[in-house]
Design a protein around this motif. Structure first.
Motif, PDB file in Angstrom:
ATOM      1  N   GLY A   1     -18.441  -0.314  -2.682  1.00 53.32           N
ATOM      2  CA  GLY A   1     -17.223   0.508  -2.329  1.00 53.32           C
ATOM      3  C   GLY A   1     -16.662   0.276  -1.055  1.00 53.32           C
ATOM      4  N   PHE A   2     -17.432  -0.111  -0.092  1.00 51.91           N
ATOM      5  CA  PHE A   2     -16.604  -0.519   1.044  1.00 51.91           C
ATOM      6  C   PHE A   2     -15.693  -1.603   0.892  1.00 51.91           C
ATOM      7  CE2 PHE A   2     -16.431  -3.312   4.796  1.00 51.91           C
ATOM      8  CZ  PHE A   2     -16.032  -2.471   5.818  1.00 51.91           C
ATOM      9  N   GLY A   3     -15.928  -2.532  -0.124  1.00 47.36           N
ATOM     10  CA  GLY A   3     -15.128  -3.672  -0.289  1.00 47.36           C
ATOM     11  C   GLY A   3     -13.681  -3.030  -0.922  1.00 47.36           C
ATOM     12  N   LYS A   4     -13.638  -1.861  -1.763  1.00 48.66           N
ATOM     13  CA  LYS A   4     -12.797  -1.441  -2.318  1.00 48.66           C
ATOM     14  C   LYS A   4     -11.736  -0.722  -1.266  1.00 48.66           C
ATOM     15  CE  LYS A   4     -14.217  -0.549  -7.034  1.00 48.66           C
ATOM     16  NZ  LYS A   4     -14.530   0.301  -8.033  1.00 48.66           N
ATOM     17  N   PHE A   5     -12.572   0.012  -0.261  1.00 48.60           N
ATOM     18  CA  PHE A   5     -11.940   0.626   0.927  1.00 48.60           C
ATOM     19  C   PHE A   5     -11.194  -0.430   1.776  1.00 48.60           C
ATOM     20  CE2 PHE A   5     -12.000   1.638   5.540  1.00 48.60           C
ATOM     21  CZ  PHE A   5     -11.201   2.481   5.657  1.00 48.60           C
ATOM     22  N   VAL A   6     -11.698  -1.687   1.844  1.00 54.17           N
ATOM     23  CA  VAL A   6     -11.117  -2.810   2.625  1.00 54.17           C
ATOM     24  C   VAL A   6      -9.942  -3.176   1.808  1.00 54.17           C
ATOM     25  CG1 VAL A   6     -11.476  -4.987   3.286  1.00 54.17           C
ATOM     26  CG2 VAL A   6     -13.171  -3.432   3.723  1.00 54.17           C
ATOM     27  N   LEU A   7      -9.956  -3.313   0.345  1.00 53.54           N
ATOM     28  CA  LEU A   7      -8.863  -3.728  -0.373  1.00 53.54           C
ATOM     29  C   LEU A   7      -7.690  -2.918  -0.380  1.00 53.54           C
ATOM     30  CD1 LEU A   7      -8.513  -6.141  -2.405  1.00 53.54           C
ATOM     31  CD2 LEU A   7      -9.385  -4.780  -4.221  1.00 53.54           C
ATOM     32  N   ALA A   8      -8.089  -1.712  -0.299  1.00 50.59           N
ATOM     33  CA  ALA A   8      -6.887  -0.363  -0.169  1.00 50.59           C
ATOM     34  C   ALA A   8      -5.968  -0.813   1.123  1.00 50.59           C
ATOM     35  CB  ALA A   8      -7.552   0.698  -0.183  1.00 50.59           C
ATOM     36  N   LEU A   9      -6.917  -1.253   2.214  1.00 46.85           N
ATOM     37  CA  LEU A   9      -6.293  -1.262   3.360  1.00 46.85           C
ATOM     38  C   LEU A   9      -5.315  -2.489   3.525  1.00 46.85           C
ATOM     39  CD1 LEU A   9      -9.088  -0.401   6.001  1.00 46.85           C
ATOM     40  CD2 LEU A   9      -7.128   0.944   5.464  1.00 46.85           C
ATOM     41  N   LEU A  10      -5.860  -3.636   2.754  1.00 45.98           N
ATOM     42  CA  LEU A  10      -5.170  -4.798   2.604  1.00 45.98           C
ATOM     43  C   LEU A  10      -3.834  -4.651   1.768  1.00 45.98           C
ATOM     44  CD1 LEU A  10      -7.952  -7.466   1.708  1.00 45.98           C
ATOM     45  CD2 LEU A  10      -6.313  -7.691   3.413  1.00 45.98           C
ATOM     46  N   ALA A  11      -3.931  -3.578   0.758  1.00 44.16           N
ATOM     47  CA  ALA A  11      -2.679  -3.449   0.006  1.00 44.16           C
ATOM     48  C   ALA A  11      -1.832  -2.710   0.782  1.00 44.16           C
ATOM     49  CB  ALA A  11      -3.132  -2.532  -1.162  1.00 44.16           C
ATOM     50  N   LEU A  12      -2.286  -1.952   1.657  1.00 43.69           N
ATOM     51  CA  LEU A  12      -1.303  -0.991   2.472  1.00 43.69           C
ATOM     52  C   LEU A  12      -0.946  -1.878   3.715  1.00 43.69           C
ATOM     53  CD1 LEU A  12      -3.105   2.320   2.262  1.00 43.69           C
ATOM     54  CD2 LEU A  12      -0.999   1.533   1.016  1.00 43.69           C
ATOM     55  N   SER A  13      -1.393  -2.879   3.785  1.00 39.08           N
ATOM     56  CA  SER A  13      -0.958  -3.675   5.189  1.00 39.08           C
ATOM     57  C   SER A  13       0.400  -4.215   5.181  1.00 39.08           C
ATOM     58  CB  SER A  13      -1.906  -5.097   5.550  1.00 39.08           C
ATOM     59  OG  SER A  13      -1.592  -5.853   4.170  1.00 39.08           O
ATOM     60  N   VAL A  14       1.077  -4.300   3.902  1.00 32.05           N
ATOM     61  CA  VAL A  14       2.731  -4.911   3.656  1.00 32.05           C
ATOM     62  C   VAL A  14       3.686  -3.828   4.062  1.00 32.05           C
ATOM     63  CG1 VAL A  14       1.621  -6.740   2.187  1.00 32.05           C
ATOM     64  CG2 VAL A  14       2.686  -4.353   1.053  1.00 32.05           C
ATOM     65  N   ILE A  15       3.135  -2.645   4.132  1.00 30.50           N
ATOM     66  CA  ILE A  15       4.317  -1.456   4.444  1.00 30.50           C
ATOM     67  C   ILE A  15       5.119  -1.699   5.341  1.00 30.50           C
ATOM     68  CG2 ILE A  15       4.325   0.901   5.110  1.00 30.50           C
ATOM     69  CD1 ILE A  15       1.957   1.481   3.416  1.00 30.50           C
ATOM     70  N   GLY A  16       4.263  -2.287   6.367  1.00 34.26           N
ATOM     71  CA  GLY A  16       5.295  -2.728   7.877  1.00 34.26           C
ATOM     72  C   GLY A  16       6.083  -3.809   7.748  1.00 34.26           C
ATOM     73  N   ASN A  17       5.780  -4.635   6.924  1.00 33.98           N
ATOM     74  CA  ASN A  17       6.653  -5.862   6.279  1.00 33.98           C
ATOM     75  C   ASN A  17       7.837  -5.378   5.867  1.00 33.98           C
ATOM     76  OD1 ASN A  17       3.809  -6.905   6.732  1.00 33.98           O
ATOM     77  ND2 ASN A  17       4.850  -8.867   6.294  1.00 33.98           N
ATOM     78  N   ILE A  18       7.648  -4.389   4.903  1.00 37.26           N
ATOM     79  CA  ILE A  18       8.814  -4.041   3.824  1.00 37.26           C
ATOM     80  C   ILE A  18       9.736  -3.149   4.736  1.00 37.26           C
ATOM     81  CG2 ILE A  18       9.447  -2.729   1.819  1.00 37.26           C
ATOM     82  CD1 ILE A  18       7.049  -3.831   0.488  1.00 37.26           C
ATOM     83  N   GLY A  19       9.007  -2.009   5.396  1.00 28.98           N
ATOM     84  CA  GLY A  19       9.835  -1.181   6.216  1.00 28.98           C
ATOM     85  C   GLY A  19      10.354  -1.913   7.270  1.00 28.98           C
ATOM     86  N   ILE A  20      10.066  -2.901   8.003  1.00 32.02           N
ATOM     87  CA  ILE A  20      10.793  -3.371   9.139  1.00 32.02           C
ATOM     88  C   ILE A  20      12.026  -4.271   8.234  1.00 32.02           C
ATOM     89  CG2 ILE A  20       9.478  -5.590   9.303  1.00 32.02           C
ATOM     90  CD1 ILE A  20      10.764  -3.318  12.018  1.00 32.02           C
ATOM     91  N   SER A  21      12.082  -4.760   7.129  1.00 32.28           N
ATOM     92  CA  SER A  21      12.822  -5.636   6.410  1.00 32.28           C
ATOM     93  C   SER A  21      13.797  -5.177   6.241  1.00 32.28           C
ATOM     94  CB  SER A  21      12.138  -6.416   5.240  1.00 32.28           C
ATOM     95  OG  SER A  21      11.092  -7.336   5.783  1.00 32.28           O
ATOM     96  N   MET A  22      13.746  -3.673   5.689  1.00 32.10           N
ATOM     97  CA  MET A  22      14.722  -2.605   5.503  1.00 32.10           C
ATOM     98  C   MET A  22      15.748  -2.331   6.451  1.00 32.10           C
ATOM     99  SD  MET A  22      12.971   0.104   2.793  1.00 32.10           S
ATOM    100  CE  MET A  22      12.511  -0.305   1.567  1.00 32.10           C
TER     101      MET A  22
END
Length: 350
Positions: free
Chosen positions: A242-263
């Motif tokens: 379960g902790f691995g899934k939590f880490v995976l969720a954080l990894l998935a959300l890590s690109v929000i900054g990349n996309i947000g700053i690109s806009m």
């Protein structure tokens, strides 16, 4: 991952190609970013001094398309990762929509908040990536056996690396204009250079290691075929439960900054296209780009490797001559006389 998964390079050859071509190709955007803080002009406004007011509109469209393309790449990887958290419950398409909408909201909060986000987001990202490698990294030593690399293999992959790094030249000054114009040129160049090079190279090499291990490690081939990069990361974190899934969720959300700053630079580019667009609120362009990104990301995710390889191969051509012309303008013709970029010449539309 394309280095080992598609171009069939060994991890050693892929790593050396990444290291040396990254070191070379980061030089151009780092130098171009120096023009931003010295002139106070954004990148595509500086381009008007080399290309003129009308021809530069072609480059504006290409640059906006390039930055949007990288955002699409990020959205697809994030969507794959979200879908891999609980396979069968959330599709890749739904994951893509979630991350793009979250990035859109972030982009509306203004430059200062975006800068604050970018300033600190690297820390949790580094932690979760370190955890991922710590849990599943033992498998990365198992690499597929491949023949010695040929010159064409190395140069083809190097072209993709170049296509990634030199495209930063189209946006570098959009952010560097906030620096003190009295700062030393070497200092700002070094900051921009290391800011691009330092985080990119280790992650590119990690991706190459993951790609080379996919055909060898049990279960990774199926994970990659189902959910791409996200599937491989999910396989790496599976022992953590379960902790691995939590880490995976954080990894998935890590690109929000990349996309947000690109806009941010995309909206700026679209505002520069024609004089009337300068009167349109910037968030309208951001909204339009968001609406475009969702269907394009979903479509590209269905042919992930081909989409990424073709995109990186194409953008390197225009970005290469764009960077070369602007650097030649500043070095050869203006002799690094930044005051010769007279602001009123091209900052106002006729």
């Amino acid at each position: 991952m394309l280095a080992t998964a598609v171009f069939q390079l060994s991890l050693r050859d892929a790593s050396l190609t990444i290291l040396f071509f990254s070191a070379l190709c980061t030089t151009a955007p780092a130098f171009m970013g120096c023009g931003g803080y010295k002139t106070g002009l954004r990148q595509m406004i500086q381009a008007r001094y080399s290309w003129g007011l009308y021809i530069v509109t072609i480059l504006l469209v290409l640059n906006a398309a390039t930055v949007t393309g990288f955002s699409i790449v990020a959205a697809i990887v994030s969507g794959q990762t979200i879908a891999a958290i609980n396979p069968g419950n959330v599709s890749v398409s739904v994951g893509i929509v979630i991350v793009i909408l979250a990035s859109f909201v972030l982009s509306l909060l203004g430059y200062r908040f975006l800068h604050f986000w970018e300033r600190w987001q690297w820390l949790p990202n580094l932690i979760v990536i370190t955890i991922t490698v710590g849990v599943g990294g033992k498998h990365l030593v198992n690499q597929q056996a491949v023949p010695p690399a040929t010159a064409s293999q190395v140069l083809s992959y190097a072209g993709l690396i170049a296509g990634y790094f030199i495209t930063f030249g189209g946006t570098a000054s959009d952010f560097s204009i906030y620096h003190d114009p009295k700062a030393r040129l070497r200092k700002v160049f070094t900051y921009i250079y290391l800011g691009i090079f330092t985080p990119s190279v280790p992650l590119l090499i990690l991706g190459a290691a993951m790609g080379g291990a996919v055909p060898v490690v049990p279960g990774w081939t199926e994970a990659y075929e189902s959910y791409g990069t996200g599937g491989v990361m999910a396989a790496m974190l599976r022992p953590a439960g379960g902790f691995g899934k939590f880490v995976l969720a954080l990894l998935a959300l890590s690109v929000i900054g990349n996309i947000g700053i690109s806009m941010y630079p995309v909206a700026l580019n679209l505002q520069m296209l024609i004089p009337a667009f300068t009167k349109v609120p910037r968030f309208i362009f951001t909204l339009a780009v968001t609406a475009l990104m969702i269907p394009l990301s979903i479509a590209a995710s269905r042919a992930w490797e081909e989409s990424l390889e073709n995109f990186l191969a194409v953008i390197g051509y225009w970005a290469g001559f764009f960077d070369a012309v602007l650097i030649e303008e500043a070095v050869v013709f203006r002799r690094l006389d930044w005051e010769s970029f007279i602001a009123v010449t091209w900052t106002r539309n006729p």
